[in-house]
Design a protein around this motif. Structure first.
Motif, PDB file in Angstrom:
ATOM      1  N   HIS A  20      61.498  39.310  40.791  1.00 34.72           N
ATOM      2  CA  HIS A  20      60.682  39.992  39.779  1.00 34.72           C
ATOM      3  C   HIS A  20      59.894  41.145  40.399  1.00 34.72           C
ATOM      4  O   HIS A  20      59.866  42.251  39.851  1.00 34.72           O
ATOM      5  CB  HIS A  20      59.732  38.988  39.122  1.00 34.72           C
ATOM      6  N   THR A  57      54.561  27.707  40.458  1.00 32.05           N
ATOM      7  CA  THR A  57      55.695  27.375  39.607  1.00 32.05           C
ATOM      8  C   THR A  57      55.423  26.052  38.907  1.00 32.05           C
ATOM      9  O   THR A  57      54.983  25.084  39.536  1.00 32.05           O
ATOM     10  CB  THR A  57      56.988  27.260  40.442  1.00 32.05           C
ATOM     11  N   THR A  65      48.079  25.571  33.458  1.00 33.54           N
ATOM     12  CA  THR A  65      48.980  26.708  33.669  1.00 33.54           C
ATOM     13  C   THR A  65      49.051  27.022  35.163  1.00 33.54           C
ATOM     14  O   THR A  65      48.136  26.670  35.920  1.00 33.54           O
ATOM     15  CB  THR A  65      48.490  27.955  32.914  1.00 33.54           C
ATOM     16  N   VAL A 103      55.357  31.327  37.547  1.00 32.21           N
ATOM     17  CA  VAL A 103      56.732  31.113  37.100  1.00 32.21           C
ATOM     18  C   VAL A 103      56.757  29.794  36.335  1.00 32.21           C
ATOM     19  O   VAL A 103      56.402  28.750  36.886  1.00 32.21           O
ATOM     20  CB  VAL A 103      57.711  31.064  38.294  1.00 32.21           C
ATOM     21  N   THR A 104      57.168  29.864  35.079  1.00 33.85           N
ATOM     22  CA  THR A 104      57.317  28.665  34.273  1.00 33.85           C
ATOM     23  C   THR A 104      58.800  28.459  34.024  1.00 33.85           C
ATOM     24  O   THR A 104      59.478  29.353  33.510  1.00 33.85           O
ATOM     25  CB  THR A 104      56.555  28.788  32.938  1.00 33.85           C
ATOM     26  N   ALA A 111      63.688  31.380  33.374  1.00 45.57           N
ATOM     27  CA  ALA A 111      62.288  31.208  33.767  1.00 45.57           C
ATOM     28  C   ALA A 111      61.449  32.338  33.189  1.00 45.57           C
ATOM     29  O   ALA A 111      61.925  33.463  33.010  1.00 45.57           O
ATOM     30  CB  ALA A 111      62.185  31.210  35.293  1.00 45.57           C
ATOM     31  N   CYS A 112      60.200  32.037  32.912  1.00 43.92           N
ATOM     32  CA  CYS A 112      59.240  33.026  32.412  1.00 43.92           C
ATOM     33  C   CYS A 112      58.334  33.409  33.582  1.00 43.92           C
ATOM     34  O   CYS A 112      57.797  32.538  34.265  1.00 43.92           O
ATOM     35  CB  CYS A 112      58.436  32.415  31.272  1.00 43.92           C
ATOM     36  N   VAL A 113      58.174  34.712  33.798  1.00 47.77           N
ATOM     37  CA  VAL A 113      57.383  35.195  34.931  1.00 47.77           C
ATOM     38  C   VAL A 113      56.222  36.013  34.417  1.00 47.77           C
ATOM     39  O   VAL A 113      56.389  36.891  33.555  1.00 47.77           O
ATOM     40  CB  VAL A 113      58.241  36.057  35.885  1.00 47.77           C
ATOM     41  N   GLU A 114      55.051  35.735  34.934  1.00 46.93           N
ATOM     42  CA  GLU A 114      53.850  36.493  34.593  1.00 46.93           C
ATOM     43  C   GLU A 114      53.139  36.823  35.903  1.00 46.93           C
ATOM     44  O   GLU A 114      52.982  35.971  36.768  1.00 46.93           O
ATOM     45  CB  GLU A 114      52.936  35.659  33.703  1.00 46.93           C
TER      46      GLU A 114
END
Length: 120
Positions: A20, A57, A65, A103-104, A111-114
């Protein structure tokens, strides 16, 4: 969750986070740098700025979170680790920033990255 599964999840999250960051134009310099003070997950460069990244993660939110896992104490430790890394590598970048990459990983799907920039 077993240690092996946690470890594998963490390594996967770090791979996702590094990809990312690179997709954002950052250059990953080092991963999993360890010293007697702890570990830095990712060290990257964004232009002239050195960026120390903590990767968190999670598979869900039952333990909070990923971003909530970076407490003020953890942020202080990251600052000390960053200073130690600079000392060991004899570097003095014009700017230093500490980011958190969350990373979720869902049961299905990507995966969802913020990324939260400048947390400490």
């Amino acid at each position: 969750m077993t240690y092996a599964r946690n470890h594998a999840l963490g390594r996967y999250g770090e791979q996702v986070a590094a990809a990312h960051l690179e997709s954002l134009g950052m250059t990953v310099i080092e991963r999993n740098w360890t010293s007697r003070y702890g570990e830095i997950d990712i060290i990257a460069r964004e232009g002239a700025t050195l960026v120390v990244c903590e990767v968190k993660t999670r598979t869900g939110r039952s333990h909070g979170t990923p971003l909530e896992a970076v407490t003020p104490r953890k942020a202080a430790r990251l600052r000390r680790l960053a200073a130690h890394w600079l000392e060991v590598h004899d570097l003095a970048p014009p700017a230093l920033r500490i980011d958190v990459v969350a990373v979720t990983v869902p049961r299905r799907g990507a995966a969802c990255v913020e990324r939260i920039s400048g947390v400490a």
